[in-house]
Motif scaffolding. Structure first.
Motif, PDB file in Angstrom:
ATOM      1  N   LEU A 187      55.449 -27.890 -19.076  1.00 42.70           N
ATOM      2  CA  LEU A 187      55.189 -26.488 -18.741  1.00 42.70           C
ATOM      3  C   LEU A 187      54.824 -25.607 -19.922  1.00 42.70           C
ATOM      4  N   LYS A 188      54.879 -26.110 -21.145  1.00 45.91           N
ATOM      5  CA  LYS A 188      54.749 -25.234 -22.316  1.00 45.91           C
ATOM      6  C   LYS A 188      53.421 -24.493 -22.372  1.00 45.91           C
ATOM      7  N   PHE A 189      52.345 -25.063 -21.804  1.00 45.31           N
ATOM      8  CA  PHE A 189      51.056 -24.390 -21.865  1.00 45.31           C
ATOM      9  C   PHE A 189      50.867 -23.378 -20.743  1.00 45.31           C
ATOM     10  N   GLU A 190      51.924 -23.143 -19.953  1.00 47.07           N
ATOM     11  CA  GLU A 190      51.874 -22.098 -18.929  1.00 47.07           C
ATOM     12  C   GLU A 190      52.117 -20.715 -19.517  1.00 47.07           C
ATOM     13  N   SER A 191      52.580 -20.651 -20.772  1.00 48.47           N
ATOM     14  CA  SER A 191      52.827 -19.359 -21.420  1.00 48.47           C
ATOM     15  C   SER A 191      51.519 -18.610 -21.625  1.00 48.47           C
ATOM     16  N   GLY A 192      51.523 -17.330 -21.283  1.00 47.97           N
ATOM     17  CA  GLY A 192      50.337 -16.516 -21.480  1.00 47.97           C
ATOM     18  C   GLY A 192      50.174 -15.499 -20.367  1.00 47.97           C
ATOM     19  N   ILE A 193      49.007 -14.869 -20.338  1.00 48.30           N
ATOM     20  CA  ILE A 193      48.708 -13.846 -19.335  1.00 48.30           C
ATOM     21  C   ILE A 193      48.021 -14.493 -18.131  1.00 48.30           C
ATOM     22  N   HIS A 194      48.602 -14.292 -16.953  1.00 44.79           N
ATOM     23  CA  HIS A 194      48.039 -14.773 -15.690  1.00 44.79           C
ATOM     24  C   HIS A 194      47.482 -13.555 -14.944  1.00 44.79           C
ATOM     25  N   ARG A 195      46.195 -13.604 -14.651  1.00 45.48           N
ATOM     26  CA  ARG A 195      45.522 -12.452 -14.020  1.00 45.48           C
ATOM     27  C   ARG A 195      45.267 -12.740 -12.547  1.00 45.48           C
ATOM     28  N   VAL A 196      45.451 -11.718 -11.697  1.00 42.97           N
ATOM     29  CA  VAL A 196      45.215 -11.877 -10.265  1.00 42.97           C
ATOM     30  C   VAL A 196      44.165 -10.880  -9.815  1.00 42.97           C
ATOM     31  N   GLN A 197      43.293 -11.327  -8.933  1.00 45.74           N
ATOM     32  CA  GLN A 197      42.291 -10.469  -8.298  1.00 45.74           C
ATOM     33  C   GLN A 197      42.452 -10.626  -6.795  1.00 45.74           C
ATOM     34  N   ARG A 198      42.910  -9.550  -6.133  1.00 46.08           N
ATOM     35  CA  ARG A 198      43.106  -9.589  -4.685  1.00 46.08           C
ATOM     36  C   ARG A 198      43.260  -8.166  -4.152  1.00 46.08           C
ATOM     37  N   VAL A 199      43.258  -8.026  -2.841  1.00 44.75           N
ATOM     38  CA  VAL A 199      43.456  -6.732  -2.200  1.00 44.75           C
ATOM     39  C   VAL A 199      44.960  -6.500  -2.056  1.00 44.75           C
ATOM     40  N   PRO A 200      45.528  -5.505  -2.731  1.00 45.61           N
ATOM     41  CA  PRO A 200      46.972  -5.264  -2.633  1.00 45.61           C
ATOM     42  C   PRO A 200      47.374  -4.846  -1.222  1.00 45.61           C
ATOM     43  N   VAL A 201      48.620  -5.067  -0.877  1.00 45.87           N
ATOM     44  CA  VAL A 201      49.105  -4.681   0.449  1.00 45.87           C
ATOM     45  C   VAL A 201      49.086  -3.170   0.617  1.00 45.87           C
TER      46      VAL A 201
ATOM     47  N   GLY B 214      49.417 -20.891 -26.425  1.00 44.77           N
ATOM     48  CA  GLY B 214      50.601 -20.775 -25.587  1.00 44.77           C
ATOM     49  C   GLY B 214      51.284 -19.444 -25.783  1.00 44.77           C
ATOM     50  N   ASP B 215      50.678 -18.571 -26.547  1.00 44.26           N
ATOM     51  CA  ASP B 215      51.243 -17.251 -26.784  1.00 44.26           C
ATOM     52  C   ASP B 215      51.143 -16.419 -25.511  1.00 44.26           C
ATOM     53  N   ARG B 216      52.182 -15.625 -25.253  1.00 43.73           N
ATOM     54  CA  ARG B 216      52.211 -14.882 -23.994  1.00 43.73           C
ATOM     55  C   ARG B 216      51.180 -13.752 -23.954  1.00 43.73           C
ATOM     56  N   SER B 217      50.538 -13.433 -25.099  1.00 42.69           N
ATOM     57  CA  SER B 217      49.521 -12.374 -25.122  1.00 42.69           C
ATOM     58  C   SER B 217      48.126 -12.918 -24.821  1.00 42.69           C
ATOM     59  N   GLU B 218      47.998 -14.224 -24.646  1.00 41.43           N
ATOM     60  CA  GLU B 218      46.688 -14.840 -24.421  1.00 41.43           C
ATOM     61  C   GLU B 218      46.410 -14.983 -22.927  1.00 41.43           C
ATOM     62  N   ARG B 219      45.241 -14.486 -22.473  1.00 42.68           N
ATOM     63  CA  ARG B 219      44.876 -14.643 -21.065  1.00 42.68           C
ATOM     64  C   ARG B 219      44.473 -16.085 -20.822  1.00 42.68           C
ATOM     65  N   ILE B 220      45.189 -16.751 -19.947  1.00 43.94           N
ATOM     66  CA  ILE B 220      44.960 -18.181 -19.775  1.00 43.94           C
ATOM     67  C   ILE B 220      44.389 -18.551 -18.410  1.00 43.94           C
ATOM     68  N   ARG B 221      44.669 -17.753 -17.367  1.00 44.79           N
ATOM     69  CA  ARG B 221      44.308 -18.204 -16.022  1.00 44.79           C
ATOM     70  C   ARG B 221      44.040 -17.006 -15.119  1.00 44.79           C
ATOM     71  N   THR B 222      43.077 -17.169 -14.201  1.00 48.40           N
ATOM     72  CA  THR B 222      42.763 -16.136 -13.221  1.00 48.40           C
ATOM     73  C   THR B 222      42.910 -16.698 -11.819  1.00 48.40           C
ATOM     74  N   TYR B 223      43.596 -15.945 -10.966  1.00 49.73           N
ATOM     75  CA  TYR B 223      43.815 -16.316  -9.563  1.00 49.73           C
ATOM     76  C   TYR B 223      42.989 -15.343  -8.718  1.00 49.73           C
ATOM     77  N   ASN B 224      41.867 -15.814  -8.175  1.00 52.84           N
ATOM     78  CA  ASN B 224      40.964 -14.971  -7.400  1.00 52.84           C
ATOM     79  C   ASN B 224      41.153 -15.286  -5.917  1.00 52.84           C
ATOM     80  N   PHE B 225      41.886 -14.419  -5.215  1.00 54.89           N
ATOM     81  CA  PHE B 225      42.207 -14.681  -3.806  1.00 54.89           C
ATOM     82  C   PHE B 225      41.005 -14.521  -2.881  1.00 54.89           C
ATOM     83  N   PRO B 226      40.138 -13.498  -3.050  1.00 56.15           N
ATOM     84  CA  PRO B 226      38.986 -13.401  -2.139  1.00 56.15           C
ATOM     85  C   PRO B 226      38.104 -14.641  -2.170  1.00 56.15           C
ATOM     86  N   GLN B 227      37.954 -15.244  -3.342  1.00 56.99           N
ATOM     87  CA  GLN B 227      37.121 -16.445  -3.464  1.00 56.99           C
ATOM     88  C   GLN B 227      37.928 -17.737  -3.338  1.00 56.99           C
ATOM     89  N   GLY B 228      39.247 -17.620  -3.201  1.00 55.54           N
ATOM     90  CA  GLY B 228      40.095 -18.789  -2.984  1.00 55.54           C
ATOM     91  C   GLY B 228      40.121 -19.766  -4.139  1.00 55.54           C
TER      92      GLY B 228
END
Length: 421
Positions: free
Chosen positions: A236-250, A361-375
Motif C-alpha cells: 500500500l505504500k504507493f497509495e500515499s498522495g493526493i486522490h482527485r475526484v470528478q463527479r456531481v455532488p449530492v 509517495g509524498d502526500r502532496s503529490e497528485r497520484i490518481r483521478t477518479y472520474n465518475f461521469p466517465q466511469g
C-alpha cells in the motif's frame, strides 16, 4: 530481457484485456511505453521471471555470489554475538531481529551450496566414467536436473536480494483527510476510506478503525485505521498522495461536475525495538469528546491528545469511550509518524530515485483521478486507466494499480542490482 520484447508482449496482452487501456505515451521511447503497459502485471511478471531464470548472466551471478558471501559472514557474526553473555537486552533484540530477517535467505543459500556441491561431484563422476556409457548417461541426466535446480535457487535468491524497503513487511497506518471541495471532499474521503477497508478484507488483512472525524453530512473530515497482515506496507505504500475526484455532488442541483481532492498517507507501523519514546518528550492532554469530531460523545475526559515536543507532531484520538484505549491508539499513530520521518531520512537517496521513477509517495503529490461521469480511474504515475470505477471503489480492482506500482519498483530494483557490480 530486452525492452522491445516487453513491448510486443504488452501489445498482445492489451488486446486481450477488456477493462484496461493504455494511456498514449508522450514519446516513442520503449521504456516510456513499458511504463504505460504495466497494468498487465501478472502475466508480464510470470513471463519475466521465467526468462530471467534461464538467462542469468555470469556478471549477475558474480555480483550475487558476493552478496551471498556477505550474508553468510553476517549470519555467522550475529550467531556469535547472540552467544555473548555481555549483550544487553536491546542489543540482543536487535541482533535476533536481524537474524530472523536473514533466515529465509540463509535457508536458500544452504540449499544452493548443497546443490553446487552435488554438481561438482557429478562433474567429477563424469570425468572419471568416460568409458562407462550407462554411468555416464545417468550422471549427465542427474547433472542436467541439478543445474536446473541451481538456476531455480539462484533465481529465488536474486529476487530476495533485490534492494527493497525494510518496512515492506510491516503493518501500516492509513490516514485519509478531506482537502479542497468542502462537504464533497469529506464524502469522497469516506468513500476512499471504505475502499481500503474492502480491499483489506479481500486480502484477508485486519482493518482496525483508529479514529473518524465526521462532517455535517456524515462524510469524513479525517479518518485513520491500522491495517495488519503479510506485507501490508509494501503493497500500500504507493497509495500515499493526493486522490482527485470528478463527479456531481449530492448537493449539486444543476448536475454540474465538481472536482475535489483528498490526501492519503500510508505509514509503516513501528515497534519498541525501532523507536523508544521518552516520557519527558511527551505532553498528554485529555478532553471531552463530542460533536462531529467523535463517534461517541460523552461527558468524561476520554479523548486524548499527545504532543511529541521535540518534533511538534500532535496526534488526537477520541474514537473510543475509554481514555486508555484512545491513548494506546494515539501512541501507535505517533510512533508510526516518527518512524516514517527517520526511515525517509535514512533512505533519502533511494527516495529520490523512487520519486523520479514512480512518484515519491509524498502526500502532496497528485497520484490518481477518479472520474465518475466517465466511469474511469487513472493513475498518473504509471499512466494506466481502469474503466470500471465501481469495481475499484469496491476494493476489487484496486489490485490493478497496486500490482503495477509494485512491479515497477521491482523492475527498477533489478536494474539497480545489475549496475551495482
Amino acid at each position: 530481457m530486452r525492452i522491445d520484447r516487453w513491448v510486443k508482449w504488452s501489445i498482445s496482452l492489451a488486446r486481450s484485456v477488456n477493462h484496461l487501456q493504455l494511456v498514449p505515451a508522450t514519446s516513442c521511447n520503449p521504456k516510456s511505453f513499458l511504463q504505460s503497459a504495466i497494468p498487465y502485471v501478472s502475466l508480464l511478471y510470470r513471463s519475466y521471471s521465467t526468462e530471467m531464470q534461464s538467462q542469468l548472466s555470469p556478471d549477475l551471478i558474480r555480483i550475487m555470489e558476493q552478496r551471498l558471501s556477505a550474508i553468510e559472514h553476517r549470519h555467522a557474526c550475529l550467531q556469535n554475538f547472540m552467544n555473548q553473555p555481555e549483550a544487553s537486552p536491546a542489543e540482543y533484540a536487535r541482533a535476533n531481529k536481524e537474524l530472523r530477517k536473514l533466515r529465509d535467505d540463509m535457508d536458500l543459500i544452504i540449499e544452493l551450496r548443497s546443490k553446487q556441491k552435488e554438481i561438482a561431484g557429478l562433474r567429477s563422476l563424469i570425468a572419471e566414467s568416460s568409458e562407462d556409457k550407462d554411468m555416464l548417461d545417468m550422471a549427465n541426466e542427474e547433472l542436467s536436473q541439478a543445474i536446473e535446480e541451481e538456476k531455480r535457487l539462484q533465481n529465488s535468491l536474486l529476487k530476495s536480494l533485490l534492494p527493497k524497503d525494510d518496512a515492506d513487511e510491516r503493518d501500516c497506518i492509513l490516514e485519509v483527510r478531506a482537502g479542497t471541495g468542502g462537504e464533497e471532499a469529506s464524502l469522497f474521503a469516506m468513500d476512499i476510506f471504505k475502499m481500503y477497508e474492502r480491499y483489506a478484507q479481500n486480502k484477508g488483512w485486519n482493518f482496525e478503525v483508529i479514529d473518524i472525524a465526521a462532517s455535517d453530512m456524515k462524510g469524513y473530515k479525517e479518518a485513520s485505521a491500522a491495517i495488519s497482515g503479510v506485507g501490508v506496507f509494501g503493497k500500500l505504500k504507493f497509495e500515499s498522495g493526493i486522490h482527485r475526484v470528478q463527479r456531481v455532488p449530492v448537493t449539486e442541483k444543476s448536475g454540474r461536475v465538481h472536482t475535489s481532492a483528498i490526501s492519503v498517507a500510508i505509514l509503516p507501523q513501528a515497534d519498541e525495538v525501532d523507536l523508544q519514546l521518552r516520557n519527558e518528550d511527551l505532553r498528554i492532554d485529555t478532553y471531552r469528546s463530542g460533536g462531529s469530531g467523535g463517534q461517541h460523545a460523552n461527558t468524561t475526559n476520554s479523548a486524548v491528545r499527545i504532543t511529541h515536543l521535540p518534533s511538534g507532531i500532535t496526534v488526537s484520538i477520541q474514537d473510543e469511550r475509554s481514555q486508555h484505549m484512545n491513548k494506546s491508539k494515539a501512541l501507535k499513530v505517533l510512533c508510526a509518524k516518527l518512524y516514517e520521518i527517520e526511515r525517509l531520512r535514512l533512505h533519502s537517496s533511494r527516495s529520490k530515485l523512487r520519486s523520479e521513477q514512480i512518484g515519491s509517495g509524498d502526500r502532496s503529490e497528485r497520484i490518481r483521478t477518479y472520474n465518475f461521469p466517465q466511469g474511469r480511474v487513472t493513475d498518473h504515475r504509471v499512466g494506466i486507466t481502469h474503466h470500471s470505477i465501481n469495481d475499484v471503489m469496491q476494493g476489487e480492482s484496486l489490485e490493478v494499480f497496486v500490482e503495477a506500482l509494485v512491479l515497477h519498483e521491482e523492475m527498477d530494483a533489478i536494474a539497480s542490482f545489475s549496475s551495482a557490480g
